[in-house]
Design an enzyme around this catalytic site. Sequence first.
Site, PDB file in Angstrom:
ATOM      1  CB  SER A  51      -2.069   4.825  15.934  1.00  0.00           C
ATOM      2  OG  SER A  51      -1.512   5.674  16.914  1.00  0.00           O
ATOM      3  CD  GLU A  78       2.013   6.598  11.855  1.00  0.00           C
ATOM      4  OE1 GLU A  78       1.665   7.792  11.883  1.00  0.00           O
ATOM      5  OE2 GLU A  78       1.652   5.784  12.726  1.00  0.00           O
ATOM      6  CG  HIS A  88      -1.154   9.513  13.625  1.00  0.00           C
ATOM      7  ND1 HIS A  88      -0.183   8.536  13.606  1.00  0.00           N
ATOM      8  CD2 HIS A  88      -1.955   9.236  14.680  1.00  0.00           C
ATOM      9  CE1 HIS A  88      -0.380   7.705  14.626  1.00  0.00           C
ATOM     10  NE2 HIS A  88      -1.442   8.108  15.299  1.00  0.00           N
TER      11      HIS A  88
END
Length: 309
Positions: free
Chosen positions: A116, A214, A279
């Site tokens: 992330s 992502e 995630h």
Amino acid sequence: MTRPTRPTRLAPGARVAVVAPSGPVPEERLAAGLDILRGWDLDPVVAPHVLDRHPEFTYLAGTDADRAADLQTAWCDPDVAAVLCARGGYGAQRMVDLLDWDAIRAAGPKVFLGFSDITALHEAFANRAGLVTLHGPMVAAVDFIKNTRAQEHLRATLFEPETVRVIESGGGAAPLVPGRATGVVLGGCLSLLAADLGTPHARTSARGGLLCLEDVGEETYRLDRALTQLLRAGWLDGVTGILLGSWARCSPYEQVRTLLTDRLAGLGVPVVEEFGFGHGEGALTIPFGVRAELDADAGTLTLEKPALA
């Protein structure tokens, strides 16, 4: 694209440091994650500022200087075999240039784990230190605490990396563009990769790479903007293949899928969707910096060498 150095795998009893380069860390989730690490016969130590809160910006885990000092100290401690991020959020970009990269290089390779917002640090460790890093579940993240698949794939990668030379999506993957490709695995969170463009020491191109993408919590137009920025900057020129992970809490997936096809299919390289990292629930651990082969039709990523030496 040069091949980064692989850190050494972990052994029972290894000391691992937990740091918080980005957002604030819930104490109860941190405690649960530490218990899992101890159950793996690791010796986790928590950096001094992991549970801090920034005095003005509540989305940050402490001040930039303190977050950077925690990571720096942990990395340069010869007794620490791995530096594991507690969570993402936001803030890594604010502290990455405060790190002493000469000292980090001098300290030598060790395992680094996160995803992330930690994408900014993956890119920095690749470009400034020449190291393989692990894009995977973080210590205080719900997925790591509660999901057996996420735990076991990470554990195998850390302790027995030769057993996960072939990373399988688990059945959800499908080719947006079929085919096979080889390259060095890189990438992470799409919005962070776009935000890194033009910054000091940033990667100038993904040429020769198998790019993992992502994101989380983004509307379709924002994903479009980030992909278009990478395309317009020429950053995707020469990429050999693309792996798409989760798009949790983004727009409905059919909209996202249509966008991904529109923006990426024209590159003329294999593209696989829903590969199972990021995630989403039960996220796989993906090593960045290792050369691999993508088979978009089979939904597999085969590493040339194990992630860790």
